[in-house]
Design a protein around this motif. Sequence first.
Motif, PDB file in Angstrom:
ATOM      1  N   ASP A 179      35.275  33.478  39.958  1.00  0.00           N
ATOM      2  CA  ASP A 179      36.098  32.584  39.157  1.00  0.00           C
ATOM      3  C   ASP A 179      35.729  32.695  37.676  1.00  0.00           C
ATOM      4  O   ASP A 179      34.640  33.108  37.317  1.00  0.00           O
ATOM      5  N   LYS A 180      36.674  32.318  36.807  1.00  0.00           N
ATOM      6  CA  LYS A 180      36.513  32.538  35.372  1.00  0.00           C
ATOM      7  C   LYS A 180      35.363  31.740  34.773  1.00  0.00           C
ATOM      8  O   LYS A 180      34.714  32.205  33.840  1.00  0.00           O
ATOM      9  N   ASP A 181      35.077  30.547  35.298  1.00  0.00           N
ATOM     10  CA  ASP A 181      33.963  29.759  34.757  1.00  0.00           C
ATOM     11  C   ASP A 181      32.620  30.428  35.039  1.00  0.00           C
ATOM     12  O   ASP A 181      31.734  30.441  34.193  1.00  0.00           O
ATOM     13  N   THR A 182      32.476  31.016  36.219  1.00  0.00           N
ATOM     14  CA  THR A 182      31.249  31.729  36.561  1.00  0.00           C
ATOM     15  C   THR A 182      31.092  32.974  35.696  1.00  0.00           C
ATOM     16  O   THR A 182      30.004  33.271  35.204  1.00  0.00           O
ATOM     17  N   GLU A 239      38.072  35.480  22.216  1.00  0.00           N
ATOM     18  CA  GLU A 239      39.507  35.321  22.434  1.00  0.00           C
ATOM     19  C   GLU A 239      39.699  34.905  23.880  1.00  0.00           C
ATOM     20  O   GLU A 239      38.940  35.311  24.747  1.00  0.00           O
ATOM     21  N   TYR A 240      40.712  34.080  24.140  1.00  0.00           N
ATOM     22  CA  TYR A 240      40.946  33.668  25.516  1.00  0.00           C
ATOM     23  C   TYR A 240      42.417  33.333  25.756  1.00  0.00           C
ATOM     24  O   TYR A 240      43.035  32.636  24.970  1.00  0.00           O
ATOM     25  N   SER A 241      42.970  33.852  26.833  1.00  0.00           N
ATOM     26  CA  SER A 241      44.276  33.492  27.376  1.00  0.00           C
ATOM     27  C   SER A 241      44.212  33.923  28.833  1.00  0.00           C
ATOM     28  O   SER A 241      43.321  33.490  29.530  1.00  0.00           O
ATOM     29  N   GLU A 242      45.116  34.811  29.305  1.00  0.00           N
ATOM     30  CA  GLU A 242      44.934  35.402  30.638  1.00  0.00           C
ATOM     31  C   GLU A 242      43.735  36.335  30.612  1.00  0.00           C
ATOM     32  O   GLU A 242      43.108  36.584  31.610  1.00  0.00           O
ATOM     33  N   CYS A 261      43.251  36.919  37.103  1.00  0.00           N
ATOM     34  CA  CYS A 261      44.399  37.232  37.961  1.00  0.00           C
ATOM     35  C   CYS A 261      45.131  35.954  38.351  1.00  0.00           C
ATOM     36  O   CYS A 261      44.612  34.856  38.203  1.00  0.00           O
ATOM     37  N   ASP A 262      46.333  36.103  38.905  1.00  0.00           N
ATOM     38  CA  ASP A 262      47.132  34.965  39.350  1.00  0.00           C
ATOM     39  C   ASP A 262      46.400  34.136  40.402  1.00  0.00           C
ATOM     40  O   ASP A 262      46.583  32.925  40.476  1.00  0.00           O
ATOM     41  N   GLN A 263      45.566  34.780  41.218  1.00  0.00           N
ATOM     42  CA  GLN A 263      44.843  34.074  42.268  1.00  0.00           C
ATOM     43  C   GLN A 263      43.646  33.301  41.714  1.00  0.00           C
ATOM     44  O   GLN A 263      42.983  32.575  42.440  1.00  0.00           O
ATOM     45  N   GLY A 264      43.337  33.478  40.427  1.00  0.00           N
ATOM     46  CA  GLY A 264      42.238  32.744  39.805  1.00  0.00           C
ATOM     47  C   GLY A 264      40.968  33.536  39.631  1.00  0.00           C
ATOM     48  O   GLY A 264      40.061  33.106  38.931  1.00  0.00           O
ATOM     49  N   ASP A 265      40.840  34.685  40.280  1.00  0.00           N
ATOM     50  CA  ASP A 265      39.648  35.514  40.115  1.00  0.00           C
ATOM     51  C   ASP A 265      39.664  36.176  38.745  1.00  0.00           C
ATOM     52  O   ASP A 265      40.724  36.527  38.227  1.00  0.00           O
TER      53      ASP A 265
END
Length: 139
Positions: free
Chosen positions: A2-5, A19-22, A48-52
């Motif tokens: 996941d993005k936070d990890t 920088e941050y977006s997708e 990704c769309d699934q959150g990973d």
Amino acid sequence: MDKDTVYRKLAELGLERIEYSERAMYKLNLVDEATQATYPLILTTHTCDQGDTIVKFEEVDFGYGDAIPRSVRKAALDKLFELEQLFFSDTRRKGLEGVQSGTMAPNEQEMRKLGNEMKRMKTNTELMDEDIVPDPIQY
């Protein structure tokens, strides 16, 4: 992952999110000890769309147009190896269970063929001499 990890692990290694977006871009300033010049190493992640979130090792680049000193390239390579270990050590440990050893070359002819291919491959040092950052991900 996941993005936070991903964000936390990259921040722990000293990378700053710029920088941050997708996608997110991270910067690590590497200093040439001889000249004290700073060279930013830019690393991109993509959610990704699934959150990973995926670390895009193939897109790592110096945000600098001039030639990068060898010592800085080596420091970048060391950091990429460290990142690779951080992100893939758990995956590899799990993935090695049940793996058969010796299946890369099932016979002597194939082993000789692979040996000849490896003789022609450039070493990391040779790639760095050509201003190419070697790929840290090896499976």
